[in-house]
Design a protein around this motif. Structure first.
Motif, short mmCIF file in Angstrom:
data_model
loop_
_atom_site.label_atom_id
_atom_site.label_comp_id
_atom_site.label_asym_id
_atom_site.label_seq_id
_atom_site.Cartn_x
_atom_site.Cartn_y
_atom_site.Cartn_z
N ALA A 95 31.80 -8.10 -11.12
CA ALA A 95 31.89 -7.01 -12.09
C ALA A 95 32.09 -5.67 -11.38
O ALA A 95 32.89 -4.83 -11.81
CB ALA A 95 30.62 -6.97 -12.94
N GLN A 96 31.36 -5.48 -10.26
CA GLN A 96 31.53 -4.25 -9.50
C GLN A 96 32.95 -4.14 -8.95
O GLN A 96 33.58 -3.08 -8.99
CB GLN A 96 30.50 -4.21 -8.37
CG GLN A 96 30.58 -2.97 -7.50
CD GLN A 96 30.29 -1.70 -8.28
OE1 GLN A 96 29.58 -1.71 -9.28
NE2 GLN A 96 30.85 -0.58 -7.81
N ALA A 97 33.45 -5.30 -8.41
CA ALA A 97 34.82 -5.30 -7.90
C ALA A 97 35.82 -5.00 -8.99
O ALA A 97 36.81 -4.28 -8.78
CB ALA A 97 35.12 -6.65 -7.24
N ARG A 98 35.57 -5.56 -10.20
CA ARG A 98 36.48 -5.29 -11.31
C ARG A 98 36.45 -3.83 -11.70
O ARG A 98 37.48 -3.21 -12.01
CB ARG A 98 36.13 -6.17 -12.50
CG ARG A 98 36.54 -7.62 -12.34
CD ARG A 98 36.00 -8.46 -13.46
NE ARG A 98 36.44 -9.84 -13.36
CZ ARG A 98 35.83 -10.87 -13.94
NH1 ARG A 98 34.74 -10.66 -14.65
NH2 ARG A 98 36.29 -12.09 -13.81
N ARG A 99 35.22 -3.26 -11.73
CA ARG A 99 35.13 -1.83 -12.06
C ARG A 99 35.88 -0.98 -11.03
O ARG A 99 36.60 -0.05 -11.39
CB ARG A 99 33.65 -1.42 -12.14
CG ARG A 99 32.92 -1.92 -13.37
CD ARG A 99 31.58 -1.25 -13.55
NE ARG A 99 30.64 -1.66 -12.51
CZ ARG A 99 29.82 -2.70 -12.62
NH1 ARG A 99 29.83 -3.44 -13.72
NH2 ARG A 99 28.97 -3.00 -11.66
N VAL A 104 40.64 2.01 -9.42
CA VAL A 104 41.81 2.16 -8.56
C VAL A 104 43.09 2.10 -9.38
O VAL A 104 44.03 2.88 -9.17
CB VAL A 104 41.80 1.09 -7.45
CG1 VAL A 104 43.12 1.09 -6.69
CG2 VAL A 104 40.65 1.31 -6.50
N GLN A 105 43.15 1.14 -10.34
CA GLN A 105 44.33 1.04 -11.18
C GLN A 105 44.53 2.30 -12.01
O GLN A 105 45.66 2.77 -12.18
CB GLN A 105 44.22 -0.19 -12.09
CG GLN A 105 44.35 -1.51 -11.36
CD GLN A 105 44.14 -2.69 -12.28
OE1 GLN A 105 43.57 -2.57 -13.35
NE2 GLN A 105 44.59 -3.86 -11.85
N LYS A 106 43.40 2.84 -12.51
CA LYS A 106 43.49 4.06 -13.30
C LYS A 106 44.01 5.22 -12.44
O LYS A 106 44.89 5.99 -12.86
CB LYS A 106 42.13 4.41 -13.89
CG LYS A 106 42.13 5.63 -14.80
CD LYS A 106 40.76 5.84 -15.41
CE LYS A 106 40.76 7.03 -16.36
NZ LYS A 106 41.15 8.28 -15.69
N GLU A 107 43.44 5.35 -11.22
CA GLU A 107 43.91 6.40 -10.32
C GLU A 107 45.38 6.19 -9.97
O GLU A 107 46.17 7.15 -9.92
CB GLU A 107 43.07 6.40 -9.06
CG GLU A 107 41.61 6.81 -9.30
CD GLU A 107 40.77 6.69 -8.05
OE1 GLU A 107 41.31 6.23 -7.02
OE2 GLU A 107 39.58 7.04 -8.10
N PRO A 125 50.01 1.11 -20.38
CA PRO A 125 48.67 0.91 -19.83
C PRO A 125 48.64 -0.33 -18.96
O PRO A 125 49.41 -1.25 -19.14
CB PRO A 125 47.79 0.72 -21.08
CG PRO A 125 48.74 0.22 -22.12
CD PRO A 125 50.07 0.86 -21.82
N ALA A 126 47.70 -0.33 -18.01
CA ALA A 126 47.56 -1.50 -17.13
C ALA A 126 46.83 -2.60 -17.86
O ALA A 126 46.15 -2.39 -18.83
CB ALA A 126 46.80 -1.12 -15.86
N GLY A 127 46.94 -3.82 -17.32
CA GLY A 127 46.20 -4.95 -17.90
C GLY A 127 47.05 -6.16 -18.06
O GLY A 127 46.56 -7.23 -18.33
N GLY A 128 48.33 -6.11 -17.92
CA GLY A 128 49.19 -7.27 -18.07
C GLY A 128 50.57 -6.94 -17.59
O GLY A 128 50.88 -5.82 -17.20
#
Length: 542
Positions: free
Chosen positions: A126-130, A135-138, A195-198
Motif C-alpha cells: 500500500a505504501q509503495a502504491r501510494r 510519482v505518477q501524479k508528479e 488521467p493515469a490508471g490504465g
C-alpha cells in the motif's frame, strides 16, 4: 382190624400232612428269610439309587456351576479384551486428537504468522502504491506543464511569425487571441489530458470481439471512488440499492451512500474482513479470525458472534429456497451459510446468530457458494467450491452432499447460476416441450471459466468446454441480463454471452482498474467492481 388199618392209614396220612406242613412252614420261613434278604437288598439298592441320584444332582450342579464359571470366564475375557481394545482405541484417539490439536495449533501459528507477514507485505505494498501514485501524479503534472509550455512556445512562435507580416492592429488582435488559447490549454478540462490508471485512463472502454449479434459496447463507465488505501476483498449492495458495503485489507468495513458516494459508517477491527452478505434487515461480515459480525441496517448496531470455524471465513450466502430456520415470526428468513479456510460449511439461523448444521466434505478452504433452483432440478440445491477444486452439491432440506464434481487441479473462487435453458438438439416430449438443462459457471485459479450442465435424464452435472477467459486468476463472476462478467488478476473485466454454448467469445473488455480486480457486485443493470488498489468502479449496462 380194618378200622385199625384205616386209622393207621389216616394217622400216616396225617403224619405225612404234618410233615408236609412242617416242610411248607420251613419253606415259608425260608421264603420269609429270602424276602427279608430281598427287602434288605432292595433297601440297599434304594439307598444306592438315592445316593446315585444325589451324586447325579451334585454332578449336574457342579457341571452347571462349571459351565457358569466357564461362561463368566469367557465373558470376563471378552470384557477384558473389549476394555483392552477400548483402551487401545482411546489411547489411539487421544494420540490422534493430540496430534490433530498440535497440528491445528501449528497450522494456526503458521496462519497467524502468515497473516502477520501478509499484513506487513500489504502495508508495504500500500505504501509503495501510494508512492507510485504520487510519482505518477508528479509525472502527470510535469507532463501537463511541459505540454502547456510547449503549446505556449509554439503559439508565441506563430504569433511572432504573424506579427512580422501583419499590421499593428491585426497583430494586437492576434496576440489577444493567442493569449486566450494559451489559457485554454492550461485548464483541467483540456481533452488532451488523460488521467493515469490504465492504457487510456480510468474507465476507458477497450472493445473486444463482437458477439454473434454484431453488437459491440454494452457497458458504460459511470464513476470511480477510492474505498481504501489497500485491497478491497468484498463488495455488497443492500437490497434497497441505496448503499454499498465494502470490506478491505485495512481491517475496515464501510458503508457508502450509493448516490453521493459519501462514507456513512466505518468500523475498524483487529482482523481482516473477507466476506459480506445482506438480507432485508441486516448486513453480515466474515473475518480472518473466524468471527462473524451482524449489522442492523436501521441502527447500524454491530453484533459479533463466533462462527465455529477455526480459520478465515471466506464466503457468506443466504440460501434462498432452503427451509426457513428460527422463530415463527420469521417465516421467510432463509438460513445463512458460511465457507471457511477449515474446509467446513456452517448453516446459521442468522437472526439468532446460531449455527444449526456443520457440513464437511471439502479438503481445503471453501471460497464459493451459490444456490441453483428450478427445472430440471427436483429441488433447490446449494453448490460449494474451494481450493481443492471440487464443486459439491448439497440438499438444502437434509443438508447433505448429493453430488461431487471432481476438481481439475485448480481452486474455485466463484460460482454463479446461469439459469435454465433448452438442451441443444434435444427431442421434444409428447407435449412439444424441449428438455431443459440447468447451467452453472465456475471461476478458476488457472484463468478459465468452467461450465457444467444438469439434465433430468442424466441426473448429474456434466462438464462443458472450458473457456480460456483470462491470463491470470479469475477472482469473481457476476450474472447480469443474460451475460456473465468476470474479474481477474490481470486488471480487466470481461463480458461473456452466458446464454450461448461454450466456448464463449469475449463480447467486451472493461479496463480502468490499476490492479487486480478482486470482487464484483451485480444489480439488475449495474456492475460494481473493486480492486487491490482500493478503487471501486461502477458500470452501467446500456
Amino acid at each position: 382190624g380194618k378200622l385199625r388199618e384205616k386209622l393207621e392209614a389216616e394217622s400216616g396220612a396225617r403224619t405225612d400232612l404234618e410233615q408236609q406242613n412242617r416242610e411248607l412252614q420251613d419253606e415259608v420261613e425260608r421264603a420269609k428269610e429270602v424276602r427279608n434278604a430281598l427287602d434288605a437288598q432292595q433297601a440297599q439298592l434304594a439307598a444306592l439309587a438315592e445316593q446315585l441320584r444325589a451324586a447325579n444332582e451334585e454332578n449336574a450342579r457342579n457341571e452347571s456351576e462349571r459351565a457358569r464359571l466357564l461362561r463368566d470366564h469367557e465373558q470376563a475375557i471378552v470384557k477384558l479384551r473389549m476394555e483392552r481394545d477400548a483402551a487401545k482405541k482411546s489411547a489411539a484417539l487421544a494420540h490422534r486428537d493430540e496430534s490433530l490439536n498440535k497440528m491445528k495449533e501449528e497450522q494456526k501459528r503458521i496462519f497467524l504468522n502468515h497473516e502477520a507477514e501478509v499484513k506487513e507485505l500489504r502495508a508495504q505494498l500500500a505504501q509503495a502504491r501510494r508512492e507510485l501514485r504520487q510519482v505518477q501524479k508528479e509525472r502527470d503534472d510535469l507532463f501537463t506543464q511541459d505540454r502547456v509550455k510547449t503549446a505556449q512556445l509554439e503559439d508565441a512562435r506563430a504569433e511572432l511569425k504573424e506579427l512580422g507580416q501583419l499590421s499593428a492592429t491585426g497583430a494586437a488582435a492576434l496576440r489577444q487571441k493567442s493569449r486566450a488559447a494559451t489559457r485554454g490549454l492550461a485548464t483541467p478540462e483540456d481533452p488532451r489530458r488523460r488521467p493515469a490508471g490504465g492504457p487510456g485512463g480510468v474507465g476507458t472502454y477497450v472493445p473486444g470481439r463482437r458477439g454473434a449479434s454484431g453488437v459491440g459496447r454494452r457497458f458504460k463507465h459511470l464513476t470511480e471512488m477510492r474505498i481504501s488505501e489497500e485491497c478491497v476483498n468484498s463488495v455488497a449492495i443492500t437490497p434497497d440499492k441505496s448503499r454499498i458495503v465494502t470490506a478491505s485489507d485495512d481491517m475496515r468495513v464501510r458503508v457508502w451512500d450509493i448516490t453521493t458516494g459519501l462514507c456513512e459508517h466505518s468500523w475498524e477491527y483487529d482482523s481482516t474482513p473477507r466476506a459480506l452478505a445482506c438480507d432485508a434487515t441486516h448486513v453480515y461480515a466474515g473475518f480472518g479470525d473466524a468471527t462473524i459480525v451482524k449489522y442492523d441496517v436501521h441502527t447500524w448496531e454491530a453484533t459479533t458472534f463466533p462462527s465455529g470455524h477455526t480459520f478465515t471465513v471466506y464466503v457468506l450466502l443466504f440460501a434462498k429456497g432452503a427451509p426457513p430456520l428460527g422463530a415463527k415470526d420469521r417465516p421467510n428468513s432463509p438460513p445463512m451459510v458460511s465457507g471457511a479456510g477449515d474446509g467446513e460449511l456452517r448453516v446459521f439461523d442468522a437472526a439468532a446468530c446460531k449455527c444449526v448444521h456443520a457440513l464437511k466434505g471439502h479438503n481445503a478452504a471453501v471460497k464459493a457458494l451459490a444456490v441453483v433452483a428450478g427445472p430440471p432440478l427436483p429441488a433447490p440445491i446449494m453448490l460449494s467450491g474451494g481450493d481443492d477444486g471440487e464443486v459439491r452439491a448439497w440438499d438444502m432440506t437434509a443438508w447433505k452432499c448429493v453430488h461431487v464434481i471432481p476438481g481439475r487441479g485448480s481452486g474455485i473462487n466463484s460460482i454463479v447460476n446461469l439459469g435454465t435453458q433448452p438442451v441443444p438438439g434435444g427431442e421434444p416430449n409428447a407435449r412439444g416441450h424441449a428438455p431443459l438443462q440447468a447451467r452453472i459457471a465456475c471461476a478458476s485459479d488457472d484463468g478459465h471459466i468452467y461450465t457444467y450442465t444438469f439434465t433430468k435424464e442424466t441426473g448429474a452435472w456434466a462438464e462443458c468446454t472450458p473457456v480460456a477467459a483470462h491470463k491470470d486468476v479469475v477472482w469473481a463472476l457476476g450474472p447480469i441480463a443474460g451475460l456473465v462478467v468476470s474479474a481477474s488478476e490481470d486488471k480487466v473485466i470481461k463480458v461473456w454471452p452466458a446464454q450461448s454454448p461454450t466456448p464463449w467469445e469475449c463480447m467486451e473488455t472493461l479496463t480502468g482498474h490499476g490492479d487486480a480486480v478482486c470482487c464484483l457486485a451485480v444489480t439488475q443493470n449495474h456492475v460494481f467492481s473493486a480492486s487491490a488498489d482500493g478503487m471501486l468502479h461502477m458500470w452501467k449496462l446500456v
